[in-house]
Scaffold this active site. Structure first.
Site, PDB file in Angstrom:
ATOM      1  N   HIS A   1      20.289   4.593  24.022  1.00  0.00           N
ATOM      2  CA  HIS A   1      21.271   5.419  23.297  1.00  0.00           C
ATOM      3  C   HIS A   1      21.875   4.510  22.230  1.00  0.00           C
ATOM      4  O   HIS A   1      22.065   3.318  22.485  1.00  0.00           O
ATOM      5  CB  HIS A   1      22.453   5.847  24.164  1.00  0.00           C
ATOM      6  CG  HIS A   1      22.151   6.701  25.338  1.00  0.00           C
ATOM      7  ND1 HIS A   1      21.807   6.193  26.558  1.00  0.00           N
ATOM      8  CD2 HIS A   1      22.199   8.048  25.500  1.00  0.00           C
ATOM      9  CE1 HIS A   1      21.638   7.178  27.420  1.00  0.00           C
ATOM     10  NE2 HIS A   1      21.867   8.320  26.805  1.00  0.00           N
TER      11      HIS A   1
ATOM     12  N   ASP B   1      24.454   2.118  23.508  1.00  0.00           N
ATOM     13  CA  ASP B   1      23.995   1.115  24.477  1.00  0.00           C
ATOM     14  C   ASP B   1      23.750  -0.232  23.817  1.00  0.00           C
ATOM     15  O   ASP B   1      23.863  -1.277  24.465  1.00  0.00           O
ATOM     16  CB  ASP B   1      22.637   1.500  25.100  1.00  0.00           C
ATOM     17  CG  ASP B   1      22.666   2.806  25.842  1.00  0.00           C
ATOM     18  OD1 ASP B   1      23.755   3.267  26.202  1.00  0.00           O
ATOM     19  OD2 ASP B   1      21.574   3.362  26.061  1.00  0.00           O
TER      20      ASP B   1
ATOM     21  N   GLU C   1      16.055  17.220  27.330  1.00  0.00           N
ATOM     22  CA  GLU C   1      15.993  16.842  28.752  1.00  0.00           C
ATOM     23  C   GLU C   1      16.857  17.807  29.562  1.00  0.00           C
ATOM     24  O   GLU C   1      18.090  17.742  29.498  1.00  0.00           O
ATOM     25  CB  GLU C   1      16.489  15.400  28.912  1.00  0.00           C
ATOM     26  CG  GLU C   1      16.438  14.938  30.350  1.00  0.00           C
ATOM     27  CD  GLU C   1      16.886  13.486  30.515  1.00  0.00           C
ATOM     28  OE1 GLU C   1      16.655  12.675  29.599  1.00  0.00           O
ATOM     29  OE2 GLU C   1      17.468  13.180  31.560  1.00  0.00           O
TER      30      GLU C   1
ATOM     31  N   ASP D   1      11.393  11.187  33.014  1.00  0.00           N
ATOM     32  CA  ASP D   1      12.318  10.184  33.542  1.00  0.00           C
ATOM     33  C   ASP D   1      12.057  10.141  35.049  1.00  0.00           C
ATOM     34  O   ASP D   1      12.251  11.139  35.750  1.00  0.00           O
ATOM     35  CB  ASP D   1      13.781  10.563  33.263  1.00  0.00           C
ATOM     36  CG  ASP D   1      14.233  10.116  31.879  1.00  0.00           C
ATOM     37  OD1 ASP D   1      13.395   9.619  31.100  1.00  0.00           O
ATOM     38  OD2 ASP D   1      15.439  10.262  31.573  1.00  0.00           O
TER      39      ASP D   1
ATOM     40  N   ASP E   1      23.613  13.183  41.014  1.00  0.00           N
ATOM     41  CA  ASP E   1      22.597  12.519  40.210  1.00  0.00           C
ATOM     42  C   ASP E   1      22.588  11.026  40.550  1.00  0.00           C
ATOM     43  O   ASP E   1      23.207  10.230  39.859  1.00  0.00           O
ATOM     44  CB  ASP E   1      22.984  12.766  38.743  1.00  0.00           C
ATOM     45  CG  ASP E   1      21.890  12.460  37.770  1.00  0.00           C
ATOM     46  OD1 ASP E   1      20.738  12.312  38.197  1.00  0.00           O
ATOM     47  OD2 ASP E   1      22.199  12.383  36.565  1.00  0.00           O
TER      48      ASP E   1
ATOM     49  N   ASP F   1      20.112   8.898  40.546  1.00  0.00           N
ATOM     50  CA  ASP F   1      19.250   8.099  39.662  1.00  0.00           C
ATOM     51  C   ASP F   1      18.635   6.894  40.365  1.00  0.00           C
ATOM     52  O   ASP F   1      18.708   5.754  39.882  1.00  0.00           O
ATOM     53  CB  ASP F   1      20.049   7.616  38.432  1.00  0.00           C
ATOM     54  CG  ASP F   1      20.268   8.727  37.414  1.00  0.00           C
ATOM     55  OD1 ASP F   1      19.465   9.676  37.389  1.00  0.00           O
ATOM     56  OD2 ASP F   1      21.239   8.638  36.641  1.00  0.00           O
TER      57      ASP F   1
ATOM     58  N   ASP G   1      14.831   5.790  34.054  1.00  0.00           N
ATOM     59  CA  ASP G   1      16.259   6.069  33.857  1.00  0.00           C
ATOM     60  C   ASP G   1      16.900   5.882  35.237  1.00  0.00           C
ATOM     61  O   ASP G   1      17.634   6.728  35.728  1.00  0.00           O
ATOM     62  CB  ASP G   1      16.421   7.495  33.324  1.00  0.00           C
ATOM     63  CG  ASP G   1      17.856   7.856  33.016  1.00  0.00           C
ATOM     64  OD1 ASP G   1      18.730   7.006  33.237  1.00  0.00           O
ATOM     65  OD2 ASP G   1      18.099   8.990  32.584  1.00  0.00           O
TER      66      ASP G   1
HETATM   67  C1  XLS Z   1      21.835  11.794  32.476  1.00  0.00           C
HETATM   68  C2  XLS Z   1      20.603  11.705  31.705  1.00  0.00           C
HETATM   69  C3  XLS Z   1      20.632  10.714  30.547  1.00  0.00           C
HETATM   70  C4  XLS Z   1      19.511  10.972  29.582  1.00  0.00           C
HETATM   71  C5  XLS Z   1      19.671  10.287  28.265  1.00  0.00           C
HETATM   72  O1  XLS Z   1      21.860  12.383  33.557  1.00  0.00           O
HETATM   73  O2  XLS Z   1      19.559  11.457  32.591  1.00  0.00           O
HETATM   74  O3  XLS Z   1      20.607   9.409  31.034  1.00  0.00           O
HETATM   75  O4  XLS Z   1      18.265  10.621  30.107  1.00  0.00           O
HETATM   76  O5  XLS Z   1      20.820  10.663  27.601  1.00  0.00           O
HETATM   77 CA    CA Z   2      17.412  11.005  32.201  1.00  0.00          CA
HETATM   78 CA    CA Z   3      19.988  11.555  35.745  1.00  0.00          CA
END
Ligand code: XLS
Ligand code: CA
Ligand code: CA
Length: 436
Positions: free
Chosen positions: A102, A105, A233, A297, A308, A310, A340
């Site tokens: 981003h 970032d 996304e 992702d 979420d 991740d 991600d």
């Molecule tokens: C958040 C998203 C984000 C996108 C990019 O949940 O996964 O990280 O991949 O903005």
């Molecule tokens: Ca993502």
């Molecule tokens: Ca996510």
């Protein structure tokens, strides 16, 4: 600028499934040819900046836990530069081709438009040098339209046109930077493009503003000559209660309404698929069926909770089912597998970033090998084709061509009484499990 941050870790290489080395690939052998393509070209792995190098390890109950020297003081130009150098050292040591970012970032903390543009430009110059020095490439760039307090009520769907304009400035610059860095795609994740309550939300206006914003992005992409893919996304909720880009099917309906279905594809995140009540493979198959499969992702959620998380993928079984759909879709064109994913808050050491990525990469690679073996075996595809084979015979052809009354007459004239046929689900599941 040199870094010793990852000095304790060697470059990760393939050592095969029998190695005892925990910092080696057991399955990801980048030059191995699978179904006619090198593994590296099939999987197109990317590391993300934000979770691995920007997040401090904070959560809603406590502050940062990670040992990252560039987080010790303010996020100024020097700290941002150090972070970029360390990140590229990581990409190089993992020996994978791509990264993602981003705008915020990679740059110093900025106040207002002028500083944002200046700090971002300085970061992009440096990224260009780092790409050239390390041979790493950009899978996708994006703009963060959700962290700064000005975006509390969204970016493109914000009730305030000044915020819409600020968002446009960031996306214009991030898209142009992605083009300059020869990025393969540009991503729009609907950050806070959604709502908390309908009592204060003009839903139709917000959808129209989001549709217009996307049209402007496409127009600008063509104007500057960027030939990469624009990706949306999907995600059903979090941070907002209801996100507009709920899932792949919702995104497709949105694209159709604004006439953009041939311009945009989807970046499917495993975790967002499960939050929407789907499986990862359902979202992949839906995107492929609608002609909008773009990128992935790879991060997963947790089966016991609904947020979420991740996490790095570590279920070979789940990844095998997803890879079957990726291969059926013909694989990636401009897309790839982006991690991600984030290490847990207690995994505070530099080496933990390697354990997370090495495990995730091997899980995906093994999923690819299993899926390729299932496809080469051919039994599952044969059973599936057999199930629909009536459509390839003369009766099926007639049904495909006639109108409703014609089909009804056919049914009557032939005195149809079709018999149910077994779907053989358990047999098929047993065959799949033999490959995992
Ligand atoms: C958040 C998203 C984000 C996108 C990019 O949940 O996964 O990280 O991949 O903005
Ligand atoms: Ca993502
Ligand atoms: Ca996510």
């Amino acid at each position: 600028m040199a870094t010793d941050y990852f000095d304790a870790v060697p470059t990760i290489s393939y050592k095969g499934p029998n190695t005892d080395d925990e910092l080696a690939y057991r399955w990801y052998d980048k030059d191995r040819v699978v179904l006619g393509k090198r593994m590296e070209d099939h999987l197109r792995f990317a590391v993300c900046f934000w979770h691995s190098f920007c997040w401090t390890g904070s959560d809603v109950f406590g502050g940062g836990t990670f040992n990252r020297p560039w987080h010790r003081g303010a996020n100024d130009s020097a700290a941002a530069a150090q972070k970029r150098v360390v990140a590229f050292e990581f990409f190089r040591k993992l020996d994978i081709p791509f990264y993602c970012f981003h705008d915020v970032d990679v740059m110093a903390q900025a106040e207002g438009v002028a500083e944002h543009r200046r700090f971002f430009a300085e970061a992009v110059d440096h990224l260009e040098q780092l790409q050239a020095a390390t041979g790493r490439k950009l899978l996708w760039g994006t703009a963060n339209l959700f962290s700064h307090p000005r975006f509390a009520a969204g970016g493109a769907t914000n009730p305030d046109p000044e915020v819409f304009a600020f968002a446009a400035m960031q996306v214009r610059d991030a898209l142009e930077a992605t083009y300059r860095l020869r990025g393969a795609n540009y991503v729009l994740w609907g950050g806070r493009e959604g709502y908390e309550t309908l009592h204060n939300t003009d839903l139709k206006r917000e959808l129209d503003n989001l549709g217009r914003f996307l049209s402007l992005v496409i127009e600008h992409k063509h104007k500057i000559g960027f030939t990469g893919t624009i990706l949306i996304e999907p995600k059903p909720h979090e941070p907002t209660k209801h996100q507009y880009d709920f899932d792949t099917a919702t995104v497709y309906g949105f694209l159709k309404r604004y006439g953009l279905e041939d311009e945009v594809k989807v970046n499917i995140e495993a975790n967002h698929a499960t939050l929407a009540g789907h499986t990862f493979e359902h979202e992949l198959a839906t995107a492929a069926a609608l002609g909008i499969f773009g990128s992935i992702d790879a991060n997963r959620g947790d089966h016991q909770n609904g947020w979420d998380t991740d996490q790095f993928p570590n279920s070979v079984e789940e990844m095998t089912l997803a890879m079957i759909e990726v291969l059926r879709a013909g694989g990636f064109t401009t897309g790839g597998f982006n991690f991600d994913s984030k290490v847990r808050r207690q995994s505070m050491d530099p080496v933990d970033l390697f354990y997370g990525h090495v495990g995730g990469i091997d899980t995906v690679a093994r999923g690819l090998l299993n899926a390729a073996a299932i496809i080469e075996d051919g039994r599952i595809d044969a059973l599936r084709s057999q199930r629909y084979s009536g459509w390839d015979r003369s009766f099926g052809h007639k049904v495909s061509e006639l109108n409703l009354a014609g089909i009804a007459d056919l049914a009557e004239n032939q005195r149809l009484d079709p018999k149910p046929v077994s779907g053989r689900q358990e047999r098929i599941e047993n065959i799949v499990n033999r490959f995992i």
